[in-house]
Design a protein around this motif. Sequence first.
Motif, PDB file in Angstrom:
ATOM      1  N   GLN A  54       0.811  -1.223   0.000  1.00 52.20           N
ATOM      2  CA  GLN A  54       0.000   0.000   0.000  1.00 52.20           C
ATOM      3  C   GLN A  54       0.842   1.269   0.000  1.00 52.20           C
ATOM      4  OE1 GLN A  54      -3.784  -0.285   2.440  1.00 52.20           O
ATOM      5  NE2 GLN A  54      -2.586  -1.863   3.510  1.00 52.20           N
ATOM      6  N   VAL A  55       2.116   1.145   0.383  1.00 50.51           N
ATOM      7  CA  VAL A  55       3.060   2.268   0.347  1.00 50.51           C
ATOM      8  C   VAL A  55       4.377   1.760  -0.210  1.00 50.51           C
ATOM      9  CG1 VAL A  55       2.007   3.522   2.279  1.00 50.51           C
ATOM     10  CG2 VAL A  55       3.783   1.813   2.729  1.00 50.51           C
ATOM     11  N   ASP A  56       5.214   2.664  -0.682  1.00 53.03           N
ATOM     12  CA  ASP A  56       6.510   2.274  -1.212  1.00 53.03           C
ATOM     13  C   ASP A  56       7.439   1.836  -0.076  1.00 53.03           C
ATOM     14  OD1 ASP A  56       5.612   2.956  -3.702  1.00 53.03           O
ATOM     15  OD2 ASP A  56       6.669   4.892  -3.781  1.00 53.03           O
ATOM     16  N   MET A  57       8.192   0.755  -0.333  1.00 53.30           N
ATOM     17  CA  MET A  57       9.089   0.204   0.675  1.00 53.30           C
ATOM     18  C   MET A  57      10.409  -0.187   0.050  1.00 53.30           C
ATOM     19  SD  MET A  57       6.622  -2.477   2.724  1.00 53.30           S
ATOM     20  CE  MET A  57       5.258  -1.943   3.761  1.00 53.30           C
ATOM     21  N   LEU A  58      11.438  -0.304   0.896  1.00 55.65           N
ATOM     22  CA  LEU A  58      12.667  -0.963   0.497  1.00 55.65           C
ATOM     23  C   LEU A  58      12.395  -2.465   0.383  1.00 55.65           C
ATOM     24  CD1 LEU A  58      15.408   0.691   2.768  1.00 55.65           C
ATOM     25  CD2 LEU A  58      14.827   1.263   0.401  1.00 55.65           C
ATOM     26  N   GLN A  87       6.830  11.725   5.539  1.00 63.31           N
ATOM     27  CA  GLN A  87       5.653  11.321   4.779  1.00 63.31           C
ATOM     28  C   GLN A  87       5.972  10.087   3.944  1.00 63.31           C
ATOM     29  OE1 GLN A  87       5.476  15.125   2.765  1.00 63.31           O
ATOM     30  NE2 GLN A  87       3.565  15.676   3.814  1.00 63.31           N
ATOM     31  N   ALA A  88       5.056   9.125   3.938  1.00 62.21           N
ATOM     32  CA  ALA A  88       5.172   7.969   3.067  1.00 62.21           C
ATOM     33  C   ALA A  88       4.727   8.364   1.660  1.00 62.21           C
ATOM     34  CB  ALA A  88       4.334   6.821   3.612  1.00 62.21           C
ATOM     35  N   SER A  89       4.679   7.388   0.754  1.00 64.11           N
ATOM     36  CA  SER A  89       4.372   7.686  -0.648  1.00 64.11           C
ATOM     37  C   SER A  89       2.897   7.980  -0.877  1.00 64.11           C
ATOM     38  CB  SER A  89       4.791   6.500  -1.526  1.00 64.11           C
ATOM     39  OG  SER A  89       4.139   5.302  -1.098  1.00 64.11           O
ATOM     40  N   VAL A  90       2.065   7.772   0.135  1.00 57.79           N
ATOM     41  CA  VAL A  90       0.622   8.013   0.039  1.00 57.79           C
ATOM     42  C   VAL A  90       0.263   9.178   0.955  1.00 57.79           C
ATOM     43  CG1 VAL A  90      -1.669   6.997   0.409  1.00 57.79           C
ATOM     44  CG2 VAL A  90       0.206   5.581  -0.453  1.00 57.79           C
ATOM     45  N   PRO A  91      -0.576  10.114   0.504  1.00 61.65           N
ATOM     46  CA  PRO A  91      -0.942  11.259   1.346  1.00 61.65           C
ATOM     47  C   PRO A  91      -1.540  10.833   2.686  1.00 61.65           C
ATOM     48  CG  PRO A  91      -1.673  11.620  -0.914  1.00 61.65           C
ATOM     49  CD  PRO A  91      -1.179  10.198  -0.846  1.00 61.65           C
ATOM     50  N   ASP A  92      -1.230  11.606   3.716  1.00 63.95           N
ATOM     51  CA  ASP A  92      -1.768  11.409   5.064  1.00 63.95           C
ATOM     52  C   ASP A  92      -1.250  10.155   5.762  1.00 63.95           C
ATOM     53  OD1 ASP A  92      -3.327  13.762   4.968  1.00 63.95           O
ATOM     54  OD2 ASP A  92      -4.907  12.692   3.875  1.00 63.95           O
ATOM     55  N   VAL A  93      -0.188   9.574   5.231  1.00 67.07           N
ATOM     56  CA  VAL A  93       0.443   8.420   5.879  1.00 67.07           C
ATOM     57  C   VAL A  93       1.876   8.803   6.249  1.00 67.07           C
ATOM     58  CG1 VAL A  93       1.143   6.007   5.679  1.00 67.07           C
ATOM     59  CG2 VAL A  93      -0.982   6.785   4.600  1.00 67.07           C
ATOM     60  N   TYR A  94       2.231   8.552   7.505  1.00 66.07           N
ATOM     61  CA  TYR A  94       3.553   8.890   8.024  1.00 66.07           C
ATOM     62  C   TYR A  94       4.163   7.637   8.657  1.00 66.07           C
ATOM     63  CZ  TYR A  94       1.773  13.608   7.439  1.00 66.07           C
ATOM     64  OH  TYR A  94       1.242  14.757   6.904  1.00 66.07           O
ATOM     65  N   THR A 141      12.545   4.109   6.654  1.00 61.30           N
ATOM     66  CA  THR A 141      13.902   4.395   6.189  1.00 61.30           C
ATOM     67  C   THR A 141      14.454   5.620   6.912  1.00 61.30           C
ATOM     68  OG1 THR A 141      13.046   5.791   4.399  1.00 61.30           O
ATOM     69  CG2 THR A 141      13.473   3.462   3.885  1.00 61.30           C
ATOM     70  N   VAL A 142      15.768   5.755   6.858  1.00 61.05           N
ATOM     71  CA  VAL A 142      16.432   6.972   7.321  1.00 61.05           C
ATOM     72  C   VAL A 142      17.266   7.508   6.169  1.00 61.05           C
ATOM     73  CG1 VAL A 142      16.538   6.251   9.733  1.00 61.05           C
ATOM     74  CG2 VAL A 142      18.442   5.703   8.198  1.00 61.05           C
ATOM     75  N   PHE A 143      17.551   8.808   6.226  1.00 56.54           N
ATOM     76  CA  PHE A 143      18.488   9.385   5.274  1.00 56.54           C
ATOM     77  C   PHE A 143      19.857   9.345   5.910  1.00 56.54           C
ATOM     78  CE2 PHE A 143      20.836  12.748   3.096  1.00 56.54           C
ATOM     79  CZ  PHE A 143      20.567  12.422   1.774  1.00 56.54           C
ATOM     80  N   TYR A 144      20.744   8.550   5.313  1.00 51.05           N
ATOM     81  CA  TYR A 144      22.065   8.307   5.891  1.00 51.05           C
ATOM     82  C   TYR A 144      23.049   9.300   5.307  1.00 51.05           C
ATOM     83  CZ  TYR A 144      25.975   5.424   7.625  1.00 51.05           C
ATOM     84  OH  TYR A 144      27.096   4.957   8.277  1.00 51.05           O
ATOM     85  N   ASN A 145      23.436  10.295   6.076  1.00 57.04           N
ATOM     86  CA  ASN A 145      24.261  11.399   5.581  1.00 57.04           C
ATOM     87  C   ASN A 145      25.614  10.984   5.018  1.00 57.04           C
ATOM     88  OD1 ASN A 145      22.520  13.649   5.932  1.00 57.04           O
ATOM     89  ND2 ASN A 145      22.862  13.575   8.131  1.00 57.04           N
ATOM     90  N   ILE A 166       9.470   1.268   5.249  1.00 52.27           N
ATOM     91  CA  ILE A 166       8.617   2.232   4.544  1.00 52.27           C
ATOM     92  C   ILE A 166       9.456   3.435   4.129  1.00 52.27           C
ATOM     93  CG2 ILE A 166       6.616   3.745   4.740  1.00 52.27           C
ATOM     94  CD1 ILE A 166       5.567   1.779   6.905  1.00 52.27           C
ATOM     95  N   LYS A 167       9.423   3.748   2.860  1.00 53.06           N
ATOM     96  CA  LYS A 167      10.164   4.904   2.371  1.00 53.06           C
ATOM     97  C   LYS A 167       9.467   6.193   2.805  1.00 53.06           C
ATOM     98  CE  LYS A 167      12.095   2.722  -1.794  1.00 53.06           C
ATOM     99  NZ  LYS A 167      12.194   2.805  -3.270  1.00 53.06           N
TER     100      LYS A 167
END
Length: 445
Positions: A254-258, A270-277, A284-288, A263-264
């Motif tokens: 239902q949402v984009d995932m690795l 925000q996930a790939s679908v509105p109103d979903v967090y 996922t995390v953003f790895y600097n 969950i991306k």
Amino acid sequence: MTTVAVIGCTHAGTFATTAILQEHPDWDVHVFERNGTVSFLSCGIALWAGDHVSDPKKMFYSSPEKLEEAGAHMHMNTNVTNVDIDKKTVEYEDIATGDASTLQFDKLVVTTGSRPVVPPIPGIKSPHVQQCKNWGDAVRIKERMAGAKSAIVIGAGYIGAELAEQFSLAGIDTTLIDGLDRVLANNFDKPITDQVEAKFREHGVELALGQKVVSFHDNDDNTVTVITESGEYTAQFAILAMGFRPNTDLVRGQVDMLPNGAIKVNKYMQASVPDVYAAGDSATVFYNPTGQQDYIPLATNAVRQGLLVGANIEKPTREYMGTQATSAVQLYDLSLAASGLTEAGAERRGLSVNSTELVEDYRPAFMMSTAPVTSILTWDPETREVKGGQFCSEADISGAANVISMAIQAHFTIDQLANVDFLFQPNFDQPVYYVGAVAMKACAE
């Protein structure tokens, strides 16, 4: 009134719920948790097992009652059976009674966390084999230790290493098994893990490294035998500490995932679908250090992401700064701390880094005592940007990992790090602080 469904309430769920209600005290926030507790600090399990915790109740920094006082509707001991993102419904049931209900939501927060890796190995469901994840697991480990003479820990990451340490200090014959050829192989490079392995052997821990577990066998004398590709090890009980994977089956498809199910999320959680967090171990995390999305289940990441859910759930407001996966552990008399990429971690990700090692005492020789520090700095050979740092000593070097974390986040080069204004005071460090010294050595290479 806006209705929010928060599924899961450990670190990300607790902080997301609190932050949402602080920002929007009039919203209708429903929290679903299958356990009877929230906010358990599972990183303290080994410490409690070894009698280093003043009061186990203090391993919980919040409670259902506190969240209810903040305005949340708490659905404890409740199992969410289905989530339909298109219809915006959550179906759930009371675990004790089986009573089922449905909630219509406006916004969904997925903080379902992670679940332990439990491979389909023959015999793994033995009553002598258990996991190390939640409060119930902690209680069982504490009970098993009482009077135990032998134990096996499978997995030599942070959790497994800490458990093996505490078992050995309690006089329990301990075997530590891992499929990789080094302890803490995903956290530190060989110059440091060699020191840790020496400490384990010094304390009688048998290291079975580079060995994949193939089966478990229950014995008539109330013990279990763990069979690997190259050996057999028998003890009264075994603990699985083989890592974690995202617990996100409820929203799969239902949402984009690795590929692993994380969950991306974007920089506003925000996930790939509105109103979903999503936040924490489910996201996922953003790895600097790499500039890429990654999966790094750490409580620190969960807390920060949970807070950002509250800040951004009405509208995008505060961006996620990313993570360096900064962490530390104490094993016997060794303090270990790291941030960012190790040389092995870079190799696993297909990246090229330079690695500089320095060993020197942390404070001057004229002090009555001092101790050597092993410092390892990883850096990009093209841009010269700092990509990671690792430290190991009998002295407390934990703060050095925070220095490296800030250097990575600020895109410092080794040249800049070498010229930072670090303090000097003989009680604490050398005229050149070892973080600056290893950066200077890197600049000279």
